[in-house]
Design a protein around this motif. Sequence first.
Motif, PDB file in Angstrom:
ATOM      1  N   GLN A 151      10.856   4.964  14.536  1.00 13.52           N
ATOM      2  CA  GLN A 151      11.485   4.829  15.847  1.00 13.52           C
ATOM      3  C   GLN A 151      11.539   3.343  16.212  1.00 13.52           C
ATOM      4  OE1 GLN A 151       9.658   7.006  19.056  1.00 13.52           O
ATOM      5  NE2 GLN A 151      11.361   6.610  20.466  1.00 13.52           N
ATOM      6  N   ALA A 152      12.741   2.820  16.336  1.00 16.22           N
ATOM      7  CA  ALA A 152      12.925   1.402  16.656  1.00 16.22           C
ATOM      8  C   ALA A 152      14.386   1.166  17.014  1.00 16.22           C
ATOM      9  CB  ALA A 152      12.525   0.518  15.469  1.00 16.22           C
ATOM     10  N   ASP A 153      14.654  -0.006  17.567  1.00 12.42           N
ATOM     11  CA  ASP A 153      16.026  -0.411  17.861  1.00 12.42           C
ATOM     12  C   ASP A 153      16.642  -1.072  16.634  1.00 12.42           C
ATOM     13  OD1 ASP A 153      16.125   0.415  20.537  1.00 12.42           O
ATOM     14  OD2 ASP A 153      15.102  -1.408  21.204  1.00 12.42           O
ATOM     15  N   CYS A 154      17.888  -0.731  16.349  1.00  5.18           N
ATOM     16  CA  CYS A 154      18.523  -1.289  15.154  1.00  5.18           C
ATOM     17  C   CYS A 154      18.893  -2.756  15.326  1.00  5.18           C
ATOM     18  CB  CYS A 154      19.747  -0.469  14.762  1.00  5.18           C
ATOM     19  SG  CYS A 154      20.946  -0.264  16.076  1.00  5.18           S
ATOM     20  N   GLU A 155      18.889  -3.271  16.547  1.00  2.00           N
ATOM     21  CA  GLU A 155      19.169  -4.699  16.732  1.00  2.00           C
ATOM     22  C   GLU A 155      17.920  -5.551  16.527  1.00  2.00           C
ATOM     23  OE1 GLU A 155      20.069  -5.856  20.830  1.00  2.00           O
ATOM     24  OE2 GLU A 155      19.283  -3.901  21.466  1.00  2.00           O
ATOM     25  N   ARG A 156      16.757  -4.883  16.334  1.00  2.00           N
ATOM     26  CA  ARG A 156      15.509  -5.584  16.033  1.00  2.00           C
ATOM     27  C   ARG A 156      14.775  -4.781  14.963  1.00  2.00           C
ATOM     28  NH1 ARG A 156      15.864  -6.115  21.602  1.00  2.00           N
ATOM     29  NH2 ARG A 156      14.608  -4.240  21.928  1.00  2.00           N
ATOM     30  N   LEU A 157      15.248  -4.868  13.745  1.00  2.00           N
ATOM     31  CA  LEU A 157      14.687  -4.055  12.669  1.00  2.00           C
ATOM     32  C   LEU A 157      13.280  -4.545  12.313  1.00  2.00           C
ATOM     33  CD1 LEU A 157      17.823  -3.749  10.344  1.00  2.00           C
ATOM     34  CD2 LEU A 157      16.935  -2.050  11.964  1.00  2.00           C
ATOM     35  N   PRO A 158      12.308  -3.640  12.287  1.00  2.00           N
ATOM     36  CA  PRO A 158      10.909  -4.037  12.058  1.00  2.00           C
ATOM     37  C   PRO A 158      10.543  -4.089  10.572  1.00  2.00           C
ATOM     38  CG  PRO A 158      10.989  -1.710  12.574  1.00  2.00           C
ATOM     39  CD  PRO A 158      12.423  -2.205  12.630  1.00  2.00           C
ATOM     40  N   PHE A 159      11.374  -4.788   9.783  1.00  2.00           N
ATOM     41  CA  PHE A 159      11.177  -4.827   8.339  1.00  2.00           C
ATOM     42  C   PHE A 159      11.268  -6.254   7.817  1.00  2.00           C
ATOM     43  CE2 PHE A 159      13.560  -0.844   9.303  1.00  2.00           C
ATOM     44  CZ  PHE A 159      12.513   0.045   9.107  1.00  2.00           C
ATOM     45  N   ARG A 160      10.663  -6.448   6.651  1.00  2.72           N
ATOM     46  CA  ARG A 160      10.760  -7.732   5.976  1.00  2.72           C
ATOM     47  C   ARG A 160      12.211  -8.050   5.607  1.00  2.72           C
ATOM     48  NH1 ARG A 160       9.252  -8.121   1.144  1.00  2.72           N
ATOM     49  NH2 ARG A 160       8.471  -6.063   0.597  1.00  2.72           N
ATOM     50  N   SER A 161      12.499  -9.299   5.431  1.00  2.00           N
ATOM     51  CA  SER A 161      13.822  -9.713   4.967  1.00  2.00           C
ATOM     52  C   SER A 161      14.000  -9.376   3.487  1.00  2.00           C
ATOM     53  CB  SER A 161      13.999 -11.217   5.163  1.00  2.00           C
ATOM     54  OG  SER A 161      13.949 -11.554   6.526  1.00  2.00           O
ATOM     55  N   GLY A 162      15.231  -9.046   3.124  1.00  2.00           N
ATOM     56  CA  GLY A 162      15.578  -8.857   1.720  1.00  2.00           C
ATOM     57  C   GLY A 162      14.880  -7.705   1.027  1.00  2.00           C
TER      58      GLY A 162
ATOM     59  N   THR B  56      26.842  -6.725  17.161  1.00  2.00           N
ATOM     60  CA  THR B  56      26.751  -8.008  16.459  1.00  2.00           C
ATOM     61  C   THR B  56      25.320  -8.294  16.027  1.00  2.00           C
ATOM     62  OG1 THR B  56      28.648  -8.902  17.667  1.00  2.00           O
ATOM     63  CG2 THR B  56      27.123 -10.486  16.690  1.00  2.00           C
ATOM     64  N   ARG B  57      24.360  -8.053  16.916  1.00  2.00           N
ATOM     65  CA  ARG B  57      22.953  -8.303  16.582  1.00  2.00           C
ATOM     66  C   ARG B  57      22.491  -7.365  15.479  1.00  2.00           C
ATOM     67  NH1 ARG B  57      22.694  -9.086  22.316  1.00  2.00           N
ATOM     68  NH2 ARG B  57      22.009  -6.935  22.647  1.00  2.00           N
ATOM     69  N   THR B  58      22.979  -6.127  15.495  1.00  2.00           N
ATOM     70  CA  THR B  58      22.603  -5.160  14.460  1.00  2.00           C
ATOM     71  C   THR B  58      23.120  -5.595  13.096  1.00  2.00           C
ATOM     72  OG1 THR B  58      22.529  -3.311  16.025  1.00  2.00           O
ATOM     73  CG2 THR B  58      22.880  -2.766  13.697  1.00  2.00           C
ATOM     74  N   LEU B  59      24.350  -6.065  13.022  1.00  2.00           N
ATOM     75  CA  LEU B  59      24.895  -6.525  11.745  1.00  2.00           C
ATOM     76  C   LEU B  59      24.122  -7.721  11.204  1.00  2.00           C
ATOM     77  CD1 LEU B  59      28.737  -6.149  12.371  1.00  2.00           C
ATOM     78  CD2 LEU B  59      27.272  -4.694  10.957  1.00  2.00           C
ATOM     79  N   ALA B  60      23.710  -8.612  12.100  1.00  2.00           N
ATOM     80  CA  ALA B  60      22.911  -9.766  11.667  1.00  2.00           C
ATOM     81  C   ALA B  60      21.570  -9.304  11.101  1.00  2.00           C
ATOM     82  CB  ALA B  60      22.698 -10.724  12.833  1.00  2.00           C
ATOM     83  N   GLU B  61      20.954  -8.308  11.723  1.00  2.00           N
ATOM     84  CA  GLU B  61      19.679  -7.776  11.244  1.00  2.00           C
ATOM     85  C   GLU B  61      19.849  -7.056   9.912  1.00  2.00           C
ATOM     86  OE1 GLU B  61      16.003  -7.409  12.945  1.00  2.00           O
ATOM     87  OE2 GLU B  61      17.050  -9.251  12.421  1.00  2.00           O
ATOM     88  N   ILE B  62      20.926  -6.313   9.778  1.00  2.00           N
ATOM     89  CA  ILE B  62      21.200  -5.635   8.507  1.00  2.00           C
ATOM     90  C   ILE B  62      21.341  -6.654   7.391  1.00  2.00           C
ATOM     91  CG2 ILE B  62      22.953  -4.314   7.238  1.00  2.00           C
ATOM     92  CD1 ILE B  62      23.478  -2.812   9.896  1.00  2.00           C
ATOM     93  N   ARG B  63      22.112  -7.692   7.640  1.00  2.00           N
ATOM     94  CA  ARG B  63      22.318  -8.744   6.638  1.00  2.00           C
ATOM     95  C   ARG B  63      20.973  -9.370   6.246  1.00  2.00           C
ATOM     96  NH1 ARG B  63      26.757 -12.487   5.257  1.00  2.00           N
ATOM     97  NH2 ARG B  63      25.886 -13.586   3.486  1.00  2.00           N
ATOM     98  N   ARG B  64      20.113  -9.590   7.232  1.00  2.00           N
ATOM     99  CA  ARG B  64      18.801 -10.196   6.955  1.00  2.00           C
ATOM    100  C   ARG B  64      17.949  -9.300   6.060  1.00  2.00           C
ATOM    101  NH1 ARG B  64      13.802  -9.373   8.717  1.00  2.00           N
ATOM    102  NH2 ARG B  64      14.427  -7.913  10.352  1.00  2.00           N
ATOM    103  N   CYS B  65      17.976  -7.999   6.309  1.00  2.00           N
ATOM    104  CA  CYS B  65      17.064  -7.083   5.614  1.00  2.00           C
ATOM    105  C   CYS B  65      17.571  -6.615   4.255  1.00  2.00           C
ATOM    106  CB  CYS B  65      16.785  -5.867   6.506  1.00  2.00           C
ATOM    107  SG  CYS B  65      15.765  -6.236   7.948  1.00  2.00           S
ATOM    108  N   LEU B  66      18.840  -6.848   3.967  1.00  2.00           N
ATOM    109  CA  LEU B  66      19.380  -6.463   2.662  1.00  2.00           C
ATOM    110  C   LEU B  66      18.978  -7.448   1.575  1.00  2.00           C
ATOM    111  CD1 LEU B  66      23.030  -5.380   3.539  1.00  2.00           C
ATOM    112  CD2 LEU B  66      21.337  -3.941   2.371  1.00  2.00           C
ATOM    113  N   LYS B  67      18.777  -6.923   0.376  1.00  2.00           N
ATOM    114  CA  LYS B  67      18.643  -7.801  -0.779  1.00  2.00           C
ATOM    115  C   LYS B  67      19.969  -8.522  -0.991  1.00  2.00           C
ATOM    116  CE  LYS B  67      15.225  -5.032  -3.320  1.00  2.00           C
ATOM    117  NZ  LYS B  67      14.945  -4.300  -4.578  1.00  2.00           N
ATOM    118  N   PRO B  68      19.949  -9.755  -1.499  1.00  2.00           N
ATOM    119  CA  PRO B  68      21.201 -10.482  -1.733  1.00  2.00           C
ATOM    120  C   PRO B  68      22.172  -9.677  -2.595  1.00  2.00           C
ATOM    121  CG  PRO B  68      19.345 -11.966  -1.975  1.00  2.00           C
ATOM    122  CD  PRO B  68      18.757 -10.577  -1.821  1.00  2.00           C
ATOM    123  N   GLY B  69      23.406  -9.584  -2.109  1.00  2.00           N
ATOM    124  CA  GLY B  69      24.440  -8.895  -2.868  1.00  2.00           C
ATOM    125  C   GLY B  69      24.451  -7.393  -2.730  1.00  2.00           C
TER     126      GLY B  69
END
Length: 224
Positions: free
Chosen positions: A98-109, A129-142
């Motif tokens: 349970q969390a907000d998707c604009e502040r994902l509680p996970f490590r980067s990548g 916009t904030r959610t997409l930025a968080e998604i980009r941060r938490c995804l592995k490169p590529g």
Amino acid sequence: MRKTRQKYYDFFSKWYDGFIALHATDKQGVLREILAEHTDAGPGDIVLDICTGTGAALPPLARRVEGKGLAIGLDFSSGMLRAAGRKTTRFPQVCLVQADCERLPFRSGVFAAVTCSHAFYELKGDTQTRTLAEIRRCLKPGRPFLMMEHEVPENRFVRLLFHIRLLSMGRKRALQILRHEQTFLERHFDRVIKVATATGRSKIYICTGSTQGEARFDPPGAPV
């Protein structure tokens, strides 16, 4: 406002699946299987489904990452997550957060894929916009973010109802983005591909960033 929306979704969670079943064209869950397939995730991967609701996308994702993998369903509604928990009891790979998707509680990548099915336009205003930025941060490169949404209905009356629904939810911005979806997503990802689904009534955008590592900030206490 946030608490009001949470209470709405907590309340609606009791009838959500029944309501969807009344007008669903994808009664066998084929669309979620297609979504999971396009993640290209495999055994041992960690994947995330944001705005997971009652967890319809989680069983196909869990089957993709079988073994030591993990399929995380994230939603801000405890009611929706309880429903998702009942739906995914057979899948030990599933974890609900349970969390907000604009502040994902996970490590980067950390994620091999992030998905969002028929829910992105439920997000209000700058939250998208904030959610997409968080998604980009938490995804592995590529690795991909996959957004599945309904196509705008061709029937004029149904299309009118579709637009009224978005406006009634305060989603004027969503209507603006609908006209320029690919351009909007390309502001956040280097490559965006649109894929038509078997029913023709939904579409999947597959969005990927650079394959090069990026400087990233991890939130304090990020668990994954």
